[in-house]
Structures are given as C-alpha cells and as structure tokens.
Design an enzyme around this catalytic site. Structure first.
Site, mmCIF file in Angstrom:
data_model
loop_
_atom_site.group_PDB
_atom_site.id
_atom_site.type_symbol
_atom_site.label_atom_id
_atom_site.label_comp_id
_atom_site.label_asym_id
_atom_site.label_seq_id
_atom_site.Cartn_x
_atom_site.Cartn_y
_atom_site.Cartn_z
ATOM 1 N N GLU A 231 0.868 3.882 1.894
ATOM 2 C CA GLU A 231 1.344 4.257 3.229
ATOM 3 C C GLU A 231 2.553 3.413 3.623
ATOM 4 O OE1 GLU A 231 -1.738 3.322 2.138
ATOM 5 O OE2 GLU A 231 -3.130 3.577 3.803
ATOM 6 N N HIS B 149 0.844 -1.196 0.000
ATOM 7 C CA HIS B 149 0.000 0.000 0.000
ATOM 8 C C HIS B 149 0.880 1.247 0.000
ATOM 9 C CE1 HIS B 149 -3.788 -2.132 1.780
ATOM 10 N NE2 HIS B 149 -3.327 -2.713 0.681
ATOM 11 N N CYS C 35 -1.936 -0.988 7.556
ATOM 12 C CA CYS C 35 -1.198 0.272 7.433
ATOM 13 C C CYS C 35 -1.333 1.110 8.702
ATOM 14 C CB CYS C 35 -1.661 1.054 6.208
ATOM 15 S SG CYS C 35 -1.106 0.288 4.666
#
Length: 150
Positions: free
Chosen positions: A73, A71, A102
């Site tokens: 993040e 992801h 995350c």
C-alpha cells in the site's frame, strides 16, 4: 451473498486477482503482498512489498522482515506522489488487510474505499480507516464471499 454476483463485485474480484499477480513481483519470502489504486475504472498506481529503491532485494534476515521494507500500500501511494495522478476518491485493492501505518497513509491520500482479500491478525488498521469514513470490504476471491467491515 446472492447467487448472482453484482457487476461491482465481479470488477472487485478481477482487481484483487490482478493485485495477487502483482504481488508476485515481491522478493519477500515470508509474504508477498500486492496493491492497486483504481480511479474511474483505471489503475492509476500499483505496488508490492519490498525494499526501497536502490536497496538489495532481500526482505528478511533469518526469517525476520527488515524494518525498512515497504508495504504494498505504501509503495502504491508513494508512487502516486511521484506522478501526475491523485488518489482522491479512489479504491485501493490489496491482497492483505492494511496495517495501522498503511491505514494512516490511506486516510491522508484521499482513498475512499479499500477492498482486501486476506485478513491479517491485527485489525487496528481496519478500525482506523472506518473511523475516518473509508468503506472497507473483505472479499475473498477463492470463496467469492464478501463483507463490509463494521
């Protein structure tokens, strides 16, 4: 929200627009997500969703995201780990609300504020960050509306 946007809200909107532009670097077809980590009004890291370094730039098989896709993040936070910067007390700007995995990384990294532009169908990541004392804000750049998540 008042007719006049606060100085902080204007800055937040700019960083979210930049995160949207950064998301365009993603090779993912289903959803492109971008993230920026900002500390003392400086971008100290960035990330977008995609495969790990050295892997092919294909995120999906038959419209299903591969399990090893990172992801945005996570990419921004792990990039910080390889730099001389640290994220203690920083703000994360991300185009979509963080998932629970995350959220764990965000908590451990010392990020104190998260501003996101799109709500995800699950809110367990938001709830976990709030439990950890992180200020979480939804700010829609298109509508110029915001809310602090409770």
């Amino acid at each position: 929200m008042a007719n006049e946007l606060s100085k902080q809200t204007k800055l937040d909107l700019r960083y979210l627009r930049m995160a949207r532009i950064w998301a365009e670097n993603s090779y993912c077809k289903r959803r492109q997500v971008g993230a920026l980590v900002v500390k003392d009004k400086m971008i100290i890291s960035d990330g977008y969703n995609g495969t790990p370094s050295g892997f092919e730039n294909v995120c999906e098989d038959n419209n299903v995201t591969k399990p090893y896709v990172l992801h945005a993040e996570a990419n921004a936070i792990t990039k910080l780990a390889r730099s001389s910067n640290n994220s203690e007390g920083s703000t994360l700007y991300v185009t979509a609300s963080p998932c629970i995995e995350c959220a764990k990384l965000i908590i451990q990294s010392g990020i104190k504020r998260v501003v996101y532009a799109e709500k995800y169908r699950l809110d367990d990541g938001i709830k976990l960050m709030q439990r950890a004392g992180i200020k979480v804000e939804y700010l829609n750049p298109d509508e110029k509306t915001s809310s602090v998540e409770d």
